[in-house]
Design a protein around this motif. Sequence first.
Motif, PDB file in Angstrom:
ATOM      1  N   ILE A  26     -70.941  70.569 -18.453  1.00 44.74           N
ATOM      2  CA  ILE A  26     -70.958  71.583 -17.398  1.00 44.74           C
ATOM      3  C   ILE A  26     -69.687  72.416 -17.461  1.00 44.74           C
ATOM      4  CG2 ILE A  26     -70.818  71.933 -14.894  1.00 44.74           C
ATOM      5  CD1 ILE A  26     -72.758  69.531 -14.648  1.00 44.74           C
ATOM      6  N   CYS A  27     -68.544  71.760 -17.587  1.00 47.27           N
ATOM      7  CA  CYS A  27     -67.278  72.493 -17.652  1.00 47.27           C
ATOM      8  C   CYS A  27     -67.221  73.389 -18.888  1.00 47.27           C
ATOM      9  CB  CYS A  27     -66.106  71.516 -17.644  1.00 47.27           C
ATOM     10  SG  CYS A  27     -65.880  70.671 -16.062  1.00 47.27           S
ATOM     11  N   GLU A  28     -67.744  72.914 -20.013  1.00 44.44           N
ATOM     12  CA  GLU A  28     -67.763  73.723 -21.236  1.00 44.44           C
ATOM     13  C   GLU A  28     -68.618  74.980 -21.065  1.00 44.44           C
ATOM     14  OE1 GLU A  28     -69.156  70.885 -24.093  1.00 44.44           O
ATOM     15  OE2 GLU A  28     -67.128  70.216 -24.580  1.00 44.44           O
ATOM     16  N   ALA A  29     -69.623  74.916 -20.213  1.00 47.14           N
ATOM     17  CA  ALA A  29     -70.495  76.067 -19.992  1.00 47.14           C
ATOM     18  C   ALA A  29     -69.789  77.178 -19.220  1.00 47.14           C
ATOM     19  CB  ALA A  29     -71.748  75.635 -19.240  1.00 47.14           C
ATOM     20  N   TYR A  30     -68.728  76.830 -18.517  1.00 42.97           N
ATOM     21  CA  TYR A  30     -68.045  77.803 -17.673  1.00 42.97           C
ATOM     22  C   TYR A  30     -66.635  78.147 -18.122  1.00 42.97           C
ATOM     23  CZ  TYR A  30     -71.819  77.214 -14.326  1.00 42.97           C
ATOM     24  OH  TYR A  30     -73.043  77.208 -13.728  1.00 42.97           O
ATOM     25  N   GLY A  31     -66.025  77.323 -18.965  1.00 48.04           N
ATOM     26  CA  GLY A  31     -64.631  77.569 -19.297  1.00 48.04           C
ATOM     27  C   GLY A  31     -64.212  77.000 -20.630  1.00 48.04           C
ATOM     28  N   PHE A  39     -59.956  71.751 -17.933  1.00 50.28           N
ATOM     29  CA  PHE A  39     -60.578  73.020 -18.316  1.00 50.28           C
ATOM     30  C   PHE A  39     -59.951  74.157 -17.536  1.00 50.28           C
ATOM     31  CE2 PHE A  39     -63.685  70.165 -19.918  1.00 50.28           C
ATOM     32  CZ  PHE A  39     -64.349  70.850 -20.928  1.00 50.28           C
ATOM     33  N   GLU A  40     -59.770  75.295 -18.215  1.00 48.68           N
ATOM     34  CA  GLU A  40     -59.404  76.542 -17.567  1.00 48.68           C
ATOM     35  C   GLU A  40     -60.681  77.364 -17.476  1.00 48.68           C
ATOM     36  OE1 GLU A  40     -54.808  76.840 -19.168  1.00 48.68           O
ATOM     37  OE2 GLU A  40     -56.255  78.331 -19.837  1.00 48.68           O
ATOM     38  N   ILE A  41     -61.009  77.786 -16.271  1.00 46.52           N
ATOM     39  CA  ILE A  41     -62.277  78.471 -16.046  1.00 46.52           C
ATOM     40  C   ILE A  41     -62.028  79.800 -15.341  1.00 46.52           C
ATOM     41  CG2 ILE A  41     -64.473  78.344 -14.804  1.00 46.52           C
ATOM     42  CD1 ILE A  41     -64.301  75.270 -15.246  1.00 46.52           C
ATOM     43  N   VAL A  42     -62.590  80.848 -15.898  1.00 39.37           N
ATOM     44  CA  VAL A  42     -62.592  82.163 -15.256  1.00 39.37           C
ATOM     45  C   VAL A  42     -64.046  82.447 -14.893  1.00 39.37           C
ATOM     46  CG1 VAL A  42     -62.102  84.614 -15.539  1.00 39.37           C
ATOM     47  CG2 VAL A  42     -60.608  82.920 -16.622  1.00 39.37           C
ATOM     48  N   CYS A  43     -64.307  82.604 -13.598  1.00 37.09           N
ATOM     49  CA  CYS A  43     -65.696  82.766 -13.165  1.00 37.09           C
ATOM     50  C   CYS A  43     -65.758  83.550 -11.860  1.00 37.09           C
ATOM     51  CB  CYS A  43     -66.361  81.409 -12.997  1.00 37.09           C
ATOM     52  SG  CYS A  43     -65.660  80.396 -11.680  1.00 37.09           S
TER      53      CYS A  43
END
Length: 96
Positions: A26-31, A39-43
């Motif tokens: 899930i985290c890989e799908a967003y960041g 995870f670093e996520i820009v969304c």
Amino acid sequence: MELLVTYDVDTTTPIGRRRLRRVAKICEAYGIRVQKSVFEIVCTDADWLVMRHRLLEIIAHEHDSIRVYSLQRGDFAKAEHLGHSPPAAHDEPLIY
């Protein structure tokens, strides 16, 4: 929005190891994974609500922990990197 997502999933059982893989997916799908469980996520706000819902459905609330730090836009670019830690390319697509 920029989010720093960290997690600690109990992997002492096969079910726990499966939960760990699902959380990571899930985290890989967003960041971008910057460390094993970070995870670093820009969304968008909407993306975060969907991601949060999906994570809450997976984790074992009595055993697992997910921490989400909300940062100001541009904070990832200001991060200081020590050792072998190349900056993550947030401006590039996640899927190649």
